[in-house]
Design a protein around this motif. Structure first.
Motif, short mmCIF file in Angstrom:
data_model
loop_
_atom_site.label_atom_id
_atom_site.label_comp_id
_atom_site.label_asym_id
_atom_site.label_seq_id
_atom_site.Cartn_x
_atom_site.Cartn_y
_atom_site.Cartn_z
N LEU A 91 23.05 -24.14 43.59
CA LEU A 91 22.87 -25.15 44.22
C LEU A 91 22.28 -25.17 45.62
CD1 LEU A 91 26.46 -27.10 43.21
CD2 LEU A 91 24.03 -27.80 42.70
N ASN A 92 22.59 -24.09 46.44
CA ASN A 92 21.95 -23.83 47.62
C ASN A 92 20.52 -23.67 47.31
OD1 ASN A 92 24.28 -24.06 49.09
ND2 ASN A 92 24.83 -21.87 49.06
N ARG A 125 33.39 -29.03 34.39
CA ARG A 125 33.80 -27.81 35.39
C ARG A 125 32.75 -27.95 36.65
NH1 ARG A 125 32.22 -22.70 37.47
NH2 ARG A 125 30.26 -22.90 35.97
N LEU A 126 31.50 -28.00 36.58
CA LEU A 126 30.57 -28.29 37.69
C LEU A 126 30.64 -29.32 38.62
CD1 LEU A 126 27.20 -27.05 35.90
CD2 LEU A 126 28.73 -25.94 37.81
N VAL A 127 31.05 -30.55 37.78
CA VAL A 127 31.39 -31.86 38.50
C VAL A 127 32.62 -31.58 39.19
CG1 VAL A 127 32.18 -34.20 38.18
CG2 VAL A 127 30.17 -33.20 36.81
N GLU A 128 33.64 -30.95 38.90
CA GLU A 128 34.88 -30.88 39.65
C GLU A 128 34.63 -29.95 40.88
OE1 GLU A 128 38.58 -32.10 40.58
OE2 GLU A 128 37.43 -32.95 38.97
N LEU A 129 33.80 -28.84 40.43
CA LEU A 129 33.75 -27.99 41.52
C LEU A 129 32.86 -28.33 42.57
CD1 LEU A 129 34.36 -24.91 41.82
CD2 LEU A 129 32.32 -24.51 40.77
N HIS A 130 31.98 -29.27 42.40
CA HIS A 130 30.77 -29.62 43.54
C HIS A 130 31.01 -31.04 44.10
CE1 HIS A 130 29.43 -25.65 43.03
NE2 HIS A 130 29.23 -25.48 42.01
N LYS A 131 31.82 -32.03 43.40
CA LYS A 131 31.71 -33.43 43.55
C LYS A 131 31.77 -33.71 45.12
CE LYS A 131 36.49 -34.00 42.40
NZ LYS A 131 37.39 -34.65 41.84
N ASP A 132 32.37 -32.92 45.60
CA ASP A 132 32.63 -33.20 47.61
C ASP A 132 31.53 -32.72 48.18
OD1 ASP A 132 35.02 -34.46 46.75
OD2 ASP A 132 36.27 -32.65 46.87
N CYS A 133 31.36 -31.44 47.68
CA CYS A 133 30.28 -30.77 48.51
C CYS A 133 28.70 -31.08 48.29
CB CYS A 133 30.28 -28.98 48.46
SG CYS A 133 31.65 -28.43 49.06
N ASP A 137 23.69 -33.91 43.98
CA ASP A 137 23.42 -33.19 42.70
C ASP A 137 24.30 -33.34 41.52
OD1 ASP A 137 21.05 -31.11 43.15
OD2 ASP A 137 22.32 -30.68 44.83
N VAL A 138 25.68 -33.61 41.63
CA VAL A 138 26.47 -33.87 40.74
C VAL A 138 26.11 -35.10 40.00
CG1 VAL A 138 28.81 -34.91 40.34
CG2 VAL A 138 28.58 -32.64 41.65
N GLN A 139 25.56 -36.17 40.84
CA GLN A 139 25.07 -37.27 40.06
C GLN A 139 23.71 -36.98 39.24
OE1 GLN A 139 26.49 -40.40 39.72
NE2 GLN A 139 25.06 -40.57 38.11
N MET A 140 22.98 -36.11 39.38
CA MET A 140 21.87 -35.40 38.89
C MET A 140 22.21 -34.73 37.75
SD MET A 140 19.02 -34.16 41.49
CE MET A 140 18.89 -35.08 43.17
N MET A 141 23.22 -34.04 37.82
CA MET A 141 23.90 -33.40 36.84
C MET A 141 24.28 -34.27 35.53
SD MET A 141 26.57 -30.67 38.10
CE MET A 141 26.27 -29.83 39.87
N LYS A 142 24.85 -35.26 35.99
CA LYS A 142 25.38 -36.36 35.17
C LYS A 142 24.40 -37.01 34.32
CE LYS A 142 29.78 -37.40 37.38
NZ LYS A 142 30.42 -38.45 38.03
N ASP A 143 23.33 -37.52 35.09
CA ASP A 143 22.23 -38.32 34.42
C ASP A 143 21.35 -37.20 33.42
OD1 ASP A 143 22.84 -40.42 36.17
OD2 ASP A 143 21.46 -39.90 37.53
N ALA A 144 21.16 -36.02 33.80
CA ALA A 144 20.47 -35.23 33.17
C ALA A 144 21.32 -34.90 31.90
CB ALA A 144 20.12 -33.68 33.68
N PHE A 145 22.42 -34.83 31.91
CA PHE A 145 23.41 -34.55 30.81
C PHE A 145 23.28 -35.50 29.96
CE2 PHE A 145 27.26 -35.07 28.50
CZ PHE A 145 27.35 -33.52 28.02
#
Length: 163
Positions: A91-92, A125-133, A137-145
């Motif tokens: 993500l960095n 897992r990724l959403v839970e891990l990175h939703k705050d930071c 990108d979490v929204q992009m993950m969800k959209d791509a999924f």
């Protein structure tokens, strides 16, 4: 370091290097048959490369990649394996890139031709891990999924052949 520097830097370089192409008339061989071995070395043998350089290159190769058998699958597997313990580093590496490029990365990451429970679990897992930071990108993950998981055609199948 020489191997790392010689390894392809972009999706186009990667796929041109490792796609299936019959040997030419002069008997010259392409690198298709070595793709798995080379990707294995890139994934497991470069532990002295700084993480920032390694993940920048890995992300850069995955941007624009298309799901298919062999070389694309090796690359997708490598990215997924690294995402298990190094998602923050990935993500960095994505952070300074344009939104479109970041979305293309997630498109490739979640592309799959059938439903697989482990991929759904990985998204959660990724959403839970990175939703705050990393909320963007979490929204992009969800959209791509949503658009590229469970139903994406492999690139070797034409539109007319697909269901």
């Amino acid at each position: 370091m020489a191997y790392f520097e010689a390894f392809p830097n972009t999706w186009m370089e990667y796929i041109v290097t490792y796609q299936f192409v019959p040997d030419d008339k002069e008997g010259r061989k392409n690198l298709y048959s070595l793709g798995h071995k080379h990707m294995h070395a890139f994934e497991y043998k470069l532990n002295l490369i700084p993480d920032s350089s390694y993940y920048k290159k890995l992300v850069n190769i995955a941007i624009g990649a298309r799901k298919d058998a062999d070389a694309p699958s090796y690359l997708q597997g490598c990215v997924k394996d690294h995402m298990i313990n190094h998602s923050e580093e990935i993500l960095n590496a994505l952070a300074p890139l344009r939104k479109g490029h970041r979305f293309e990365f997630w498109e490739f990451y979640f592309s799959n031709i059938i439903a697989v429970e482990t991929i759904e679990e990985e998204l959660n897992r990724l959403v839970e891990l990175h939703k705050d930071c990393h909320p963007e990108d979490v929204q992009m993950m969800k959209d791509a999924f949503k658009y590229f998981y469970n139903g994406v055609n492999q690139s070797s199948v034409s539109y007319l052949e697909a269901d």
